[in-house]
Scaffold this motif. Sequence first.
Motif, PDB file in Angstrom:
ATOM      1  N   UNK A  39       0.839  -1.187   0.000  1.00  0.00           N
ATOM      2  CA  UNK A  39       0.000   0.000   0.000  1.00  0.00           C
ATOM      3  C   UNK A  39       0.877   1.241   0.000  1.00  0.00           C
ATOM      4  N   UNK A  40       0.331   2.374  -0.473  1.00  0.00           N
ATOM      5  CA  UNK A  40       1.139   3.587  -0.424  1.00  0.00           C
ATOM      6  C   UNK A  40       1.448   3.953   1.027  1.00  0.00           C
ATOM      7  N   UNK A  41       2.652   4.435   1.264  1.00  0.00           N
ATOM      8  CA  UNK A  41       2.988   4.796   2.641  1.00  0.00           C
ATOM      9  C   UNK A  41       2.483   6.202   2.911  1.00  0.00           C
ATOM     10  N   UNK A  42       2.639   6.667   4.169  1.00  0.00           N
ATOM     11  CA  UNK A  42       2.192   7.995   4.546  1.00  0.00           C
ATOM     12  C   UNK A  42       2.952   9.078   3.784  1.00  0.00           C
ATOM     13  N   UNK A  43       4.221   8.787   3.485  1.00  0.00           N
ATOM     14  CA  UNK A  43       5.090   9.841   2.989  1.00  0.00           C
ATOM     15  C   UNK A  43       5.229   9.857   1.475  1.00  0.00           C
ATOM     16  N   UNK A  44       4.876   8.760   0.837  1.00  0.00           N
ATOM     17  CA  UNK A  44       5.068   8.760  -0.604  1.00  0.00           C
ATOM     18  C   UNK A  44       3.863   8.144  -1.268  1.00  0.00           C
ATOM     19  N   UNK A  45       3.512   8.724  -2.399  1.00  0.00           N
ATOM     20  CA  UNK A  45       2.348   8.197  -3.092  1.00  0.00           C
ATOM     21  C   UNK A  45       2.745   7.100  -4.069  1.00  0.00           C
ATOM     22  N   UNK A  46       4.057   6.893  -4.227  1.00  0.00           N
ATOM     23  CA  UNK A  46       4.497   5.894  -5.194  1.00  0.00           C
ATOM     24  C   UNK A  46       4.398   4.494  -4.619  1.00  0.00           C
ATOM     25  N   UNK A  47       3.560   3.707  -5.234  1.00  0.00           N
ATOM     26  CA  UNK A  47       3.430   2.320  -4.817  1.00  0.00           C
ATOM     27  C   UNK A  47       4.336   1.500  -5.723  1.00  0.00           C
ATOM     28  N   UNK A  48       5.162   0.613  -5.142  1.00  0.00           N
ATOM     29  CA  UNK A  48       5.964  -0.231  -6.016  1.00  0.00           C
ATOM     30  C   UNK A  48       5.074  -1.090  -6.904  1.00  0.00           C
ATOM     31  N   UNK A  49       5.488  -1.243  -8.157  1.00  0.00           N
ATOM     32  CA  UNK A  49       4.652  -1.970  -9.113  1.00  0.00           C
ATOM     33  C   UNK A  49       5.323  -3.279  -9.508  1.00  0.00           C
ATOM     34  N   UNK A  50       4.515  -4.333  -9.554  1.00  0.00           N
ATOM     35  CA  UNK A  50       5.010  -5.598 -10.078  1.00  0.00           C
ATOM     36  C   UNK A  50       4.656  -5.627 -11.559  1.00  0.00           C
ATOM     37  N   UNK A  51       5.673  -5.706 -12.400  1.00  0.00           N
ATOM     38  CA  UNK A  51       5.429  -5.714 -13.848  1.00  0.00           C
ATOM     39  C   UNK A  51       5.234  -7.154 -14.292  1.00  0.00           C
ATOM     40  N   UNK A  52       4.059  -7.707 -14.041  1.00  0.00           N
ATOM     41  CA  UNK A  52       3.840  -9.121 -14.298  1.00  0.00           C
ATOM     42  C   UNK A  52       3.824  -9.423 -15.794  1.00  0.00           C
ATOM     43  N   UNK A  53       3.067  -8.607 -16.527  1.00  0.00           N
ATOM     44  CA  UNK A  53       3.051  -8.730 -17.984  1.00  0.00           C
ATOM     45  C   UNK A  53       3.360  -7.341 -18.499  1.00  0.00           C
ATOM     46  N   UNK A  54       4.332  -7.219 -19.391  1.00  0.00           N
ATOM     47  CA  UNK A  54       4.844  -5.895 -19.711  1.00  0.00           C
ATOM     48  C   UNK A  54       5.028  -5.716 -21.214  1.00  0.00           C
ATOM     49  N   UNK A  55       3.931  -5.639 -21.905  1.00  0.00           N
ATOM     50  CA  UNK A  55       4.005  -5.397 -23.344  1.00  0.00           C
ATOM     51  C   UNK A  55       4.102  -6.670 -24.154  1.00  0.00           C
ATOM     52  N   UNK A  56       2.995  -7.418 -24.205  1.00  0.00           N
ATOM     53  CA  UNK A  56       3.013  -8.671 -24.958  1.00  0.00           C
ATOM     54  C   UNK A  56       2.162  -8.520 -26.216  1.00  0.00           C
ATOM     55  N   UNK A  57       2.717  -8.949 -27.353  1.00  0.00           N
ATOM     56  CA  UNK A  57       1.966  -9.030 -28.605  1.00  0.00           C
ATOM     57  C   UNK A  57       1.906 -10.488 -29.012  1.00  0.00           C
ATOM     58  N   UNK A  58       0.725 -10.938 -29.410  1.00  0.00           N
ATOM     59  CA  UNK A  58       0.608 -12.346 -29.766  1.00  0.00           C
ATOM     60  C   UNK A  58      -0.605 -12.529 -30.676  1.00  0.00           C
ATOM     61  N   UNK A  59      -0.444 -13.359 -31.705  1.00  0.00           N
ATOM     62  CA  UNK A  59      -1.578 -13.700 -32.567  1.00  0.00           C
ATOM     63  C   UNK A  59      -1.826 -15.189 -32.458  1.00  0.00           C
ATOM     64  N   UNK A  60      -3.097 -15.550 -32.460  1.00  0.00           N
ATOM     65  CA  UNK A  60      -3.424 -16.977 -32.443  1.00  0.00           C
ATOM     66  C   UNK A  60      -4.359 -17.247 -33.606  1.00  0.00           C
ATOM     67  N   UNK A  61      -3.992 -18.225 -34.437  1.00  0.00           N
ATOM     68  CA  UNK A  61      -4.849 -18.550 -35.579  1.00  0.00           C
ATOM     69  C   UNK A  61      -5.776 -19.687 -35.207  1.00  0.00           C
ATOM     70  N   UNK A  62      -6.780 -19.881 -36.046  1.00  0.00           N
ATOM     71  CA  UNK A  62      -7.746 -20.941 -35.781  1.00  0.00           C
ATOM     72  C   UNK A  62      -7.042 -22.297 -35.755  1.00  0.00           C
ATOM     73  N   UNK A  63      -7.363 -23.092 -34.771  1.00  0.00           N
ATOM     74  CA  UNK A  63      -6.821 -24.433 -34.565  1.00  0.00           C
ATOM     75  C   UNK A  63      -5.289 -24.489 -34.538  1.00  0.00           C
ATOM     76  N   UNK A  64      -4.703 -23.387 -34.089  1.00  0.00           N
ATOM     77  CA  UNK A  64      -3.247 -23.376 -33.949  1.00  0.00           C
ATOM     78  C   UNK A  64      -2.883 -23.700 -32.485  1.00  0.00           C
ATOM     79  N   UNK A  65      -1.710 -24.336 -32.317  1.00  0.00           N
ATOM     80  CA  UNK A  65      -1.234 -24.565 -30.954  1.00  0.00           C
ATOM     81  C   UNK A  65       0.000 -23.708 -30.719  1.00  0.00           C
ATOM     82  N   UNK A  66      -0.108 -22.815 -29.732  1.00  0.00           N
ATOM     83  CA  UNK A  66       1.056 -22.010 -29.354  1.00  0.00           C
ATOM     84  C   UNK A  66       1.515 -22.460 -27.982  1.00  0.00           C
ATOM     85  N   UNK A  67       2.808 -22.720 -27.846  1.00  0.00           N
ATOM     86  CA  UNK A  67       3.343 -23.021 -26.530  1.00  0.00           C
ATOM     87  C   UNK A  67       3.953 -21.757 -25.961  1.00  0.00           C
ATOM     88  N   UNK A  68       3.594 -21.448 -24.738  1.00  0.00           N
ATOM     89  CA  UNK A  68       4.103 -20.256 -24.068  1.00  0.00           C
ATOM     90  C   UNK A  68       5.029 -20.769 -22.972  1.00  0.00           C
TER      91      UNK A  68
END
Lengths: 638, 328
Positions: B20-49
């Motif tokens: 949570x944000x602390x009393x003194x700073x409004x900056x909350x540390x961020x977890x960059x779980x997914x950070x800019x993903x591009x992906x296409x999936x075609x019909x009946x295609x299998x993609x392994x991630x």
Amino acid sequence: MEAQIVKPTQATTRFQDFWGVFRKNYMGLVGLMMLVSAILVAIFAPVLSPYDPSSTFDVTTSDIYNPPSSTHWLGTDDAGQDVLTNFIFGARVSLTIGFFAAFISLAIGGVFGIIAGFYGGRTEEVLMRFTDIMLVIPDLPLMMVLIALTKPSIINIIIVIGALYWTTTARVVRSQTLAVKSRKFVLRARAIGAGKGHIIRHHILPLVLPILVVQAVLVVSSAVLAESTLSFLGLGDPTALSWGQMLNYAFGRGAMSTGAWWALVVPGFGIVWVVLGLTLLGQGLEQVLNPRLDTHHLMPSRPPVKSEAAKRSDEETLLEVKNLSINYVNDGHAPARAVENISFTLKKGELIGLVGESGCGKTTLMLGLLRLLPSAGQIVNGQVYFKDQELTALSETELNKVRWRGVSIVFQGAMNALNPVRTVGDQIAEAIIQHLPDFDSKNIPGRVTDLLELVGIAAEHKDQYPHQYSGGMRQRAMIAMALACNPEVVIADEPTTALDVMIQAQILELLDELRKKLGLAIVFVTHDLGVVAEMCDKVLVMYGGVTAEYAEVDTIYNMPRHPYTQELLKAFPDLTKPKKKLSSIPGYPPRLDALPSGCRFAPRCPAAFDRCRTEQPALHELAGDTHIVSCHLVEASK
Amino acid sequence: MSQENILEVRGLKKYFEAGRPSLFSRNVPQVHAVDGVNLDLRKSEVIALVGESGCGKSTLSLLLMGLEDPTEGRITFEGRDITHLTDTQRKGLRRKIQMVFQDPYESLNPTQTIEEIVAEPLYVHKLDVSKNIVDEKVKKAMEDAGLKPAEVYLKRHPHELSGGQRQRVVIASALVLEPEIILADEPVSMLDVSIRAEIINLLAELRITRQIAVIFITHDLGSVGFFADRVAVMYLGRIVEIGTMLDVLEKPQHPYTKALLSVIPVPNPRLRHERIILQGETPNPINLPTGCRFHPRCPVAIPACKASDPALMQISKTQQAACILLVK
């Protein structure tokens, strides 16, 4: 991994399952019978009682407090009425109040608990703080005030008791809801598209219900007691003669001074009978619905059966297992032959892979080596030699000197095997103190640091708790702990299962290094043939509790003779031929308490013929005695 | 957009607040779980991630399922933007994208029968409330998932089945809605090796018999071998290499992919080989390394890696990788 129940059995309903277990629980059964007898008495009161409770007109003063006699079996009370009759009709009042009050309190507590647990956040905060406040207010004075303010009728008493006795239920239900909510099948239900109402009805409620049942039983007993207390204090419904009310009248109207003990003992007995019955039933239900209570890791296993010592093959071996068989005793049924006739040897610095699917007995074998079997497990044949000691013949005290100092274990599932409330450094220190009492206590911190560094954990992590470690680090800590007393043999039970491939590679590299550096002999238990190929010297493939194949690593992978080994290898993805379709072994390993009569692999074996289904193959030795295969097919080529 | 893509992901990001944000700073540390993903999936295609724990592959799957709300980016399904939908709008879509979870011991409700579990999605979506049609669909889904004959299993509870059978039940309950996409999150990692092949083969058959596209999430490059069409390797919230299965397995470009490939156990002691064992674990996605995210663990990193963050580069028509060393 847990042993799996594999063969589909007769479908049973949950109630049948429950009853099957419950009827063996004597405490619960006695409680149930006590409760049912009281309920029957209440229902058939008019039939059972010798007098009509409302007939008072022919009472004279000579009838007051008459001792038990042939006309009044349990004597008469202060109003000259038959105590037995009042007792029987009192059951009606007491039980009615008990059950209805419990119903109200369960409804309130259940709803509060589920809503608080399921919705969380602000809702939970408000509901649970309210529950806390209710919990700290003393029940009895509040009840007295409420009853005194309203009219003391049966309905009012039920409502007041119900409205005050729900707090424990709410807390218990909330914590169960929280636990159920975080389980994966709830996420699955969300992924299907189910709404909150559907999830609560179909996924939360059925799992909260068992707890609610136990809670119900306990709440009924508190409600019966609460009503008795209120009546005894003169706050009961004066028109309904409950057991508490009987006590109140007898006590207040001189039963003590006139020595009329029956007027006090009889209603007292009723209260004790019902409350005791409910408590026993509650305890019994708790044991049945929450069966973890009766197995734990501190129960000693059965003593091994002494068997004739076989000749040892080689004096240089560090660990030698000879014809070891382990059974699980199963009340009233044939014992499960979990491990049968297993032999292997291990030299200094050697690594043996113990490979097999879940439920094939490899964990039992591993625990059997140090006699750490659960209480139903028993070594029924064979020996385990560690250097010149025969472990199955040692006393517990002697064996304790071998455990950890001679042979130690790295357990599967590092998070569960570490104590979450103590620092990792502390737990390693404890292992040293436990097993090496002579170790100079000044040197312990240094030793702990050395051990951690040995497994690649920086000393600064010594004072952290297991949850601050990553999965790989925990596994390293487990290895450090196993090394604490300089053992010569380490048994590693699936040390890399559930770890990512990269971490898995790190742990394998570490074990390999330690083996070279310290000359450790390692028994590596796994279900993954690929993992052991990288570093093993020998491999023992187990199936259904017996040796399928035992050989040098190269033989196992390049000249396997047992169809099971061959099939396992085919199931392995081969990156050199990425387009190849994977093959799997259809079917499942046999249940150890229902083994097939012939070869245990026959039902799944692609090469099985008639003999395989009737006769268990012997252990055939090929290439001298370095390659052992239990299969009828190799007999001819011997 | 291209006609054949049924799912398109563009610039998808998901940041979680760590604490949570602390009393003194409004900056909350961020977890960059997914950070800019591009992906296409075609019909009946299998993609392994593919990626280690903490690389964001599970968060990505929850985003695609709509079980988490993305911070940024866009997800398109059959040409329709599905990034932010209300629960009601989402409900129809749920039929089209189904999920198979990792742990078949945990993802089934122990109090339900197999029949109830498999039929549940139909009732939730209020489709075909007629009992006959439900029975028929349940049976078909179970048999397609390899639980034959279905009658044997209908009245059982999950604890009476083995791990492989349970995973088949999970797959059957996904199939009953006739989805277009199945998202399988480590569907075999909890199973014995001997059973893994069965489940993988089953998923491979479904794409042929039912034209289902599969996103197969795993940490084990070895298990994706024969049935994936394309492989995407993720590291710290990004795709670092993507290409056809043969591209990635036979000529991996990114040093991370090479390392992952080298540690796959080979079931033959004669083929013991040099393994590239990366030290340490995936760094904490709160304080991301500067420059290339992989440089602290990279065996071939050069000083320039600390400074610049490489984007995906086209290696061939079908393969892309993000590494500064690939710049010619």
